[in-house]
Design a protein around this motif. Structure first.
Motif, PDB file in Angstrom:
ATOM      1  N   THR A  77      -2.087  -2.148  -5.597  1.00  0.00           N
ATOM      2  CA  THR A  77      -1.577  -3.117  -5.094  1.00  0.00           C
ATOM      3  C   THR A  77      -1.941  -4.506  -5.777  1.00  0.00           C
ATOM      4  N   TRP A  78      -3.292  -4.582  -5.742  1.00  0.00           N
ATOM      5  CA  TRP A  78      -3.943  -5.812  -6.171  1.00  0.00           C
ATOM      6  C   TRP A  78      -3.639  -6.135  -7.613  1.00  0.00           C
TER       7      TRP A  78
ATOM      8  N   ARG B 288      -8.286  -8.840   1.883  1.00  0.00           N
ATOM      9  CA  ARG B 288      -9.147  -8.137   1.219  1.00  0.00           C
ATOM     10  C   ARG B 288     -10.200  -7.677   2.416  1.00  0.00           C
TER      11      ARG B 288
ATOM     12  N   ASP C 115       0.828  -1.217  -0.084  1.00  0.00           N
ATOM     13  CA  ASP C 115       0.083  -0.052   0.069  1.00  0.00           C
ATOM     14  C   ASP C 115       0.935   1.314  -0.016  1.00  0.00           C
TER      15      ASP C 115
ATOM     16  N   HIS D 117      -2.131  -3.315   7.100  1.00  0.00           N
ATOM     17  CA  HIS D 117      -2.113  -3.244   5.566  1.00  0.00           C
ATOM     18  C   HIS D 117      -1.734  -4.667   4.701  1.00  0.00           C
TER      19      HIS D 117
ATOM     20  N   MET E 160       0.130 -12.594  -2.276  1.00  0.00           N
ATOM     21  CA  MET E 160      -1.021 -12.362  -1.444  1.00  0.00           C
ATOM     22  C   MET E 160      -1.220 -13.154  -0.433  1.00  0.00           C
TER      23      MET E 160
ATOM     24  N   ARG F 101      -4.638   0.550  -2.873  1.00  0.00           N
ATOM     25  CA  ARG F 101      -4.842  -0.894  -2.627  1.00  0.00           C
ATOM     26  C   ARG F 101      -5.168  -1.711  -3.987  1.00  0.00           C
TER      27      ARG F 101
ATOM     28  N   VAL G 109      -4.442  -6.345   2.106  1.00  0.00           N
ATOM     29  CA  VAL G 109      -4.144  -6.572   0.853  1.00  0.00           C
ATOM     30  C   VAL G 109      -4.411  -8.102   0.593  1.00  0.00           C
TER      31      VAL G 109
ATOM     32  N   CYS H 275      -8.590  -1.746   6.456  1.00  0.00           N
ATOM     33  CA  CYS H 275      -7.193  -1.777   7.013  1.00  0.00           C
ATOM     34  C   CYS H 275      -7.245  -1.176   8.288  1.00  0.00           C
TER      35      CYS H 275
END
Length: 227
Positions: A84-85, A64, A33, A57, A93, A81, A61, A67
């Motif tokens: 990030t995904w 899901r 993040d 975080h 992950m 985020r 992530v 945060c």
């Protein structure tokens, strides 16, 4: 021993902090993040077998979930985020979601406890100015000589009764008014801790943010101001 925390996808800052001489490194969470290189940072931690605890975080992530960020930064964490995904793999992950809440060690007769926020919750902030009565509640009767925590992005070394509390600050997104990388070294022989600040290639990080991330100007301003 080198203590790092709150890397937040900033690979240039991570590279800088790893130049500090050390025989052991422990990461206090929040690999992703806010920053442009979460995938590279997670890979580095995995490939170098760096022991790491679960940050809020990391949980957000990997699993899901919410945060638990403060209001000031929540819109940035939500927006980054999604980015990030997009750039992290399912394997990365999965690594994040299986990080432990805490790590405990005993070295040279010293009991060491590592976690992200507090021994009670990785969403809870322990700050330099947190009152003693609140600290007493947060430590929840844990038996340790040294408590290592991150999460607040504010570096400090504080004695509480017979316990030393060490927060190395943030590697990738300092928020104490100093844009330099922050980390800590702990001498397991003497029981002493020291905060260390380092320059890094912040301009490269800013270029990467500008090229790929949402809210680039706000993210860059936070990096350069240190808050």
């Amino acid at each position: 021993m080198l203590l790092i925390s709150d890397i937040h996808g900033n690979k240039e800052a991570l590279d800088a902090v790893m130049s500090v001489p050390h025989d052991l490194v422990v990461c206090l969470g929040d690999l992703a993040d806010y920053g442009p290189s979460p995938s590279e940072c997670i890979d580095f931690i995995m490939e170098n077998n760096i022991e790491t605890v679960l940050g809020n975080h990391d949980a957000a992530v990997g699993s899901r979930i919410e945060c638990g960020c403060g209001y000031k930064y929540k819109h940035l964490s939500v927006a980054t985020r999604d980015y990030t995904w997009e750039v992290t793999s399912e394997r990365q992950m999965d690594f994040l979601r299986h990080l432990p809440f805490s790590i405990q060690k005993e070295i040279n007769g010293l009991k060491l406890y590592f976690t992200h926020g507090s021994p009670r919750s990785n969403y809870e902030y322990m700050r330099p100015e947190t009152p003693d009565d609140e600290i007493k509640e947060m430590i929840c009767g844990i038996d340790t000589d040294v408590l290592f925590i991150g999460h607040s992005h504010q570096p400090f070394v504080r004695k509480f009764r017979d316990m030393l509390i060490v927060n190395p600050g943030s590697v990738g997104q300092p928020r104490d008014g100093d844009s330099k990388v922050s980390c800590a070294v702990f001498d397991t022989a003497s029981g002493e801790a020291e905060i260390i600040r380092l320059d890094y290639d912040i301009e490269k990080t800013c270029r990467n943010i500008k090229e790929s991330m949402p809210h680039p100007e706000e993210l860059i301003t936070i990096l350069k101001r240190g808050y």
